[in-house]
Design a protein around this motif. Structure first.
Motif, PDB file in Angstrom:
ATOM      1  N   SER A 176       2.320   6.019 -14.071  1.00 54.01           N
ATOM      2  CA  SER A 176       1.041   5.961 -13.342  1.00 54.01           C
ATOM      3  C   SER A 176       0.410   4.575 -13.430  1.00 54.01           C
ATOM      4  O   SER A 176      -0.354   4.188 -12.549  1.00 54.01           O
ATOM      5  CB  SER A 176       0.078   7.019 -13.874  1.00 54.01           C
ATOM      6  N   HIS A 177       0.737   3.825 -14.463  1.00 53.22           N
ATOM      7  CA  HIS A 177       0.178   2.481 -14.606  1.00 53.22           C
ATOM      8  C   HIS A 177       0.734   1.518 -13.562  1.00 53.22           C
ATOM      9  O   HIS A 177       0.147   0.463 -13.324  1.00 53.22           O
ATOM     10  CB  HIS A 177       0.407   1.952 -16.013  1.00 53.22           C
ATOM     11  N   ALA A 178       1.846   1.878 -12.943  1.00 55.90           N
ATOM     12  CA  ALA A 178       2.397   1.033 -11.878  1.00 55.90           C
ATOM     13  C   ALA A 178       1.455   0.999 -10.677  1.00 55.90           C
ATOM     14  O   ALA A 178       1.453   0.018  -9.918  1.00 55.90           O
ATOM     15  CB  ALA A 178       3.778   1.536 -11.469  1.00 55.90           C
ATOM     16  N   LEU A 237       0.826  -1.204   0.000  1.00 52.60           N
ATOM     17  CA  LEU A 237       0.000   0.000   0.000  1.00 52.60           C
ATOM     18  C   LEU A 237       0.866   1.261   0.000  1.00 52.60           C
ATOM     19  O   LEU A 237       0.561   2.242  -0.681  1.00 52.60           O
ATOM     20  CB  LEU A 237      -0.937  -0.006   1.207  1.00 52.60           C
ATOM     21  N   MET A 238       1.988   1.226   0.738  1.00 48.00           N
ATOM     22  CA  MET A 238       2.884   2.374   0.758  1.00 48.00           C
ATOM     23  C   MET A 238       3.546   2.574  -0.616  1.00 48.00           C
ATOM     24  O   MET A 238       3.653   3.698  -1.097  1.00 48.00           O
ATOM     25  CB  MET A 238       3.954   2.220   1.826  1.00 48.00           C
ATOM     26  N   ALA A 239       3.974   1.493  -1.243  1.00 51.83           N
ATOM     27  CA  ALA A 239       4.575   1.603  -2.574  1.00 51.83           C
ATOM     28  C   ALA A 239       3.563   2.156  -3.574  1.00 51.83           C
ATOM     29  O   ALA A 239       3.891   3.014  -4.408  1.00 51.83           O
ATOM     30  CB  ALA A 239       5.094   0.244  -3.033  1.00 51.83           C
ATOM     31  N   MET A 240       2.328   1.680  -3.484  1.00 52.26           N
ATOM     32  CA  MET A 240       1.273   2.190  -4.363  1.00 52.26           C
ATOM     33  C   MET A 240       1.034   3.674  -4.106  1.00 52.26           C
ATOM     34  O   MET A 240       0.876   4.458  -5.039  1.00 52.26           O
ATOM     35  CB  MET A 240      -0.018   1.389  -4.137  1.00 52.26           C
ATOM     36  N   SER A 241       1.044   4.075  -2.847  1.00 55.39           N
ATOM     37  CA  SER A 241       0.817   5.479  -2.496  1.00 55.39           C
ATOM     38  C   SER A 241       1.983   6.361  -2.924  1.00 55.39           C
ATOM     39  O   SER A 241       1.775   7.498  -3.356  1.00 55.39           O
ATOM     40  CB  SER A 241       0.586   5.615  -0.995  1.00 55.39           C
ATOM     41  N   LEU A 242       3.214   5.872  -2.797  1.00 52.91           N
ATOM     42  CA  LEU A 242       4.373   6.649  -3.258  1.00 52.91           C
ATOM     43  C   LEU A 242       4.306   6.877  -4.763  1.00 52.91           C
ATOM     44  O   LEU A 242       4.583   7.975  -5.249  1.00 52.91           O
ATOM     45  CB  LEU A 242       5.680   5.950  -2.884  1.00 52.91           C
ATOM     46  N   ASN A 243       3.940   5.840  -5.497  1.00 51.87           N
ATOM     47  CA  ASN A 243       3.790   5.991  -6.941  1.00 51.87           C
ATOM     48  C   ASN A 243       2.662   6.960  -7.270  1.00 51.87           C
ATOM     49  O   ASN A 243       2.813   7.846  -8.115  1.00 51.87           O
ATOM     50  CB  ASN A 243       3.531   4.633  -7.588  1.00 51.87           C
ATOM     51  N   VAL A 253      10.589  -5.185  -7.764  1.00 53.25           N
ATOM     52  CA  VAL A 253      11.610  -4.931  -8.785  1.00 53.25           C
ATOM     53  C   VAL A 253      10.992  -4.962 -10.175  1.00 53.25           C
ATOM     54  O   VAL A 253      11.243  -4.071 -11.004  1.00 53.25           O
ATOM     55  CB  VAL A 253      12.763  -5.956  -8.667  1.00 53.25           C
ATOM     56  N   ILE A 254      10.167  -5.956 -10.437  1.00 49.73           N
ATOM     57  CA  ILE A 254       9.544  -6.074 -11.760  1.00 49.73           C
ATOM     58  C   ILE A 254       8.651  -4.876 -12.052  1.00 49.73           C
ATOM     59  O   ILE A 254       8.692  -4.312 -13.153  1.00 49.73           O
ATOM     60  CB  ILE A 254       8.758  -7.399 -11.863  1.00 49.73           C
ATOM     61  N   ILE A 255       7.859  -4.457 -11.077  1.00 50.21           N
ATOM     62  CA  ILE A 255       6.938  -3.335 -11.296  1.00 50.21           C
ATOM     63  C   ILE A 255       7.708  -2.048 -11.529  1.00 50.21           C
ATOM     64  O   ILE A 255       7.502  -1.356 -12.533  1.00 50.21           O
ATOM     65  CB  ILE A 255       5.952  -3.194 -10.120  1.00 50.21           C
ATOM     66  N   GLN A 312       9.821 -13.289  -0.458  1.00 46.49           N
ATOM     67  CA  GLN A 312      10.628 -13.427  -1.670  1.00 46.49           C
ATOM     68  C   GLN A 312       9.835 -13.026  -2.917  1.00 46.49           C
ATOM     69  O   GLN A 312      10.350 -12.353  -3.803  1.00 46.49           O
ATOM     70  CB  GLN A 312      11.142 -14.850  -1.821  1.00 46.49           C
ATOM     71  N   PHE A 313       8.601 -13.456  -2.970  1.00 45.31           N
ATOM     72  CA  PHE A 313       7.743 -13.103  -4.102  1.00 45.31           C
ATOM     73  C   PHE A 313       7.540 -11.590  -4.166  1.00 45.31           C
ATOM     74  O   PHE A 313       7.604 -10.986  -5.235  1.00 45.31           O
ATOM     75  CB  PHE A 313       6.405 -13.823  -3.981  1.00 45.31           C
ATOM     76  N   GLU A 314       7.317 -10.969  -3.005  1.00 45.30           N
ATOM     77  CA  GLU A 314       7.071  -9.526  -2.959  1.00 45.30           C
ATOM     78  C   GLU A 314       8.282  -8.728  -3.430  1.00 45.30           C
ATOM     79  O   GLU A 314       8.137  -7.757  -4.182  1.00 45.30           O
ATOM     80  CB  GLU A 314       6.686  -9.102  -1.546  1.00 45.30           C
ATOM     81  N   CYS A 315       9.470  -9.130  -2.995  1.00 45.76           N
ATOM     82  CA  CYS A 315      10.690  -8.423  -3.420  1.00 45.76           C
ATOM     83  C   CYS A 315      10.832  -8.454  -4.937  1.00 45.76           C
ATOM     84  O   CYS A 315      11.125  -7.436  -5.570  1.00 45.76           O
ATOM     85  CB  CYS A 315      11.923  -9.038  -2.758  1.00 45.76           C
ATOM     86  N   SER A 316      10.624  -9.617  -5.522  1.00 45.23           N
ATOM     87  CA  SER A 316      10.699  -9.743  -6.980  1.00 45.23           C
ATOM     88  C   SER A 316       9.625  -8.897  -7.654  1.00 45.23           C
ATOM     89  O   SER A 316       9.894  -8.252  -8.680  1.00 45.23           O
ATOM     90  CB  SER A 316      10.525 -11.202  -7.403  1.00 45.23           C
TER      91      SER A 316
END
Length: 151
Positions: free
Chosen positions: A78-80, A31-37, A114-116, A107-111
């Motif tokens: 913005s699509h991220a 949620l924080m990553a989404m909000s930062l974006n 990076v991918i996003i 592990q899945f979240e870290c990848s």
């Protein structure tokens, strides 16, 4: 309102005495990553008048082609936000419906982060490099459009 909402979410996750415990929760990190974006995208929308190139459809515009391309890059990034929303849904599905433990999710979240981030940044940077982000005359933004306009 979007800037304020995103800022409050980031401050909630990062602020206070429970910061370390908050960052251990996967849904709050996503949620924080989404909000930062969303915060960066919303700020580019607020500064749209300063970034849109002068001399096109908007008389109050103050920008140039470089700032227009930056605006196009932000529009691509913005699509991220949607990708992070999908990641949050996937987290809830895998933990609630499938019973995946939080440690296995790490592990899945870290990848996924990076991918996003890298994926959308590369696509945005390629658009800047190819100079395809130009004034979009049907609106007052810069996006994939021909230059000169209507060409």
């Amino acid at each position: 309102l979007s800037v304020l909402g995103s800022l409050l979410i980031v401050l909630h996750v990062l602020g206070g005495t429970k910061r370390r415990r908050q960052l251990q929760k996967p849904h709050l990190r996503i949620l924080m990553a989404m909000s930062l974006n969303d915060l960066t995208v919303s700020m580019s929308a607020v500064l749209n008048f300063a970034m849109y190139p002068a001399g096109y459809t908007w008389d109050a515009a103050l920008g140039n082609m470089a700032s227009c391309r930056m605006l196009g890059f932000c529009a691509q990034m913005s699509h991220a936000t949607g990708a992070y929303n999908a990641l949050l849904c996937l987290y809830y599905w895998r933990t609630i419906c499938r019973g995946m433990p939080a440690k296995a999710w790490w592990q899945f979240e870290c990848s996924a982060h990076v991918i996003i981030v890298v994926g959308f940044a590369i696509v945005g940077a390629v658009g800047v490099w190819m100079e395809i982000y130009n004034p979009f005359l049907e609106s007052t933004t810069c996006w994939i459009a021909p230059l000169p306009p209507h060409c």
